[in-house]
Design a protein around this motif. Structure first.
Motif, short mmCIF file in Angstrom:
data_model
loop_
_atom_site.label_atom_id
_atom_site.label_comp_id
_atom_site.label_asym_id
_atom_site.label_seq_id
_atom_site.Cartn_x
_atom_site.Cartn_y
_atom_site.Cartn_z
N LYS A 166 10.19 45.53 43.84
CA LYS A 166 12.04 44.93 43.64
C LYS A 166 12.84 46.41 43.30
O LYS A 166 13.68 46.46 44.23
CB LYS A 166 12.34 44.09 42.60
CG LYS A 166 11.73 42.73 42.94
CD LYS A 166 11.96 41.77 41.72
CE LYS A 166 11.58 40.51 41.68
NZ LYS A 166 11.99 39.52 40.58
N LYS A 167 12.12 47.30 42.55
CA LYS A 167 12.96 48.62 42.36
C LYS A 167 13.22 49.36 43.77
O LYS A 167 14.00 50.02 43.82
CB LYS A 167 12.13 49.55 41.27
CG LYS A 167 12.49 48.62 39.86
CD LYS A 167 11.91 49.42 38.82
CE LYS A 167 11.85 48.97 37.49
NZ LYS A 167 11.06 49.70 36.84
N GLN A 168 12.22 49.40 44.52
CA GLN A 168 12.37 50.11 45.70
C GLN A 168 13.09 49.36 46.89
O GLN A 168 13.22 49.87 47.80
CB GLN A 168 10.71 50.53 46.21
CG GLN A 168 9.76 51.21 45.35
CD GLN A 168 10.51 52.62 45.14
OE1 GLN A 168 11.09 53.34 46.22
NE2 GLN A 168 10.53 53.14 43.95
N GLY A 169 13.41 48.19 46.76
CA GLY A 169 14.13 47.34 47.47
C GLY A 169 13.43 46.96 49.09
O GLY A 169 14.24 46.97 50.02
N LEU A 170 11.94 46.58 48.63
CA LEU A 170 11.30 46.35 49.90
C LEU A 170 11.43 44.96 50.43
O LEU A 170 11.91 44.11 49.44
CB LEU A 170 9.71 46.57 49.59
CG LEU A 170 9.27 47.86 49.23
CD1 LEU A 170 7.94 47.96 48.99
CD2 LEU A 170 9.53 48.65 50.37
N SER A 171 11.47 44.54 51.50
CA SER A 171 11.89 43.17 52.03
C SER A 171 10.43 42.34 51.41
O SER A 171 9.57 42.68 51.28
CB SER A 171 11.82 43.20 53.47
OG SER A 171 10.65 43.51 54.08
#
Length: 186
Positions: A166-171
């Motif tokens: 989530k922190k890395q913004g992955l799909s």
């Protein structure tokens, strides 16, 4: 059957006091004086000496047995729940082996003593049965422990992995693929 000693006939509290005093390093004479103060006038020094000697012999046997058991447990592995079960299994194996080996001697008691003794044979068979069951139960216990640990680690890792993704913004697709490859989770 032998008659109980004069010490064995004393009140349990007085016998415990004898053990406590001896454990504290008191001499037989000091213990005898303490017994006199407690009202145990009819105890002889020799009876007390025999009792203390017997206590020390039993203590030495227990310490020796405990040391052997601890050494065997160290050799059998690290899992505490498994160690005592494995130790008991190994000890029973050893007893059965000794009994078998003793039966090969003409003068030995071993299995020859079981001839014509159906109860003894039945008890030996029960011991073997219990040995088999406890070995199986120990394996099942180890498996259950490993499964619980694995599930807990997997859950903790999954939670940390979700937070990191989530922190890395992955799909969601990439996150699902990583979870499946890393943790084997869907």
């Amino acid at each position: 059957m032998a008659r109980p000693s004069s010490i064995d006939q004393l009140e349990p509290e007085i016998r415990e006091e004898i053990g406590r005093l001896r454990g504290g390093g008191h001499t037989i004479d000091e213990i005898l004086a303490a017994l006199r103060e407690l009202g145990a006038e009819d105890i002889s020094r020799s009876a007390l000496g025999r009792h203390v000697k017997n206590m020390e012999q039993i203590g030495a046997k227990l310490r020796h047995s405990r040391n052997i058991a601890e050494a065997l447990v160290r050799q059998l592995g690290d899992a505490p729940a498994s160690r005592s079960a494995q130790l008991n299994i190994e000890l029973l194996h050893s007893v059965i082996l000794d009994l078998n080996l003793a039966s090969e001697d003409a003068d030995a008691d071993g299995l020859a003593a079981l001839k014509g003794n159906p109860e003894g044979i039945m008890l030996l068979a029960k011991a073997i049965d219990h040995l088999t069951k406890s070995s199986k139960a120990d394996i099942e216990n180890q498996k259950a422990i490993e499964e619980r640990v694995e599930a807990r680690v997997r859950k903790e890792t999954d939670g940390k992995l979700k937070d990191a993704m989530k922190k890395q913004g992955l799909s969601k697709d990439v996150a699902a693929q990583i979870r499946k490859q890393v943790l084997g989770l869907s």
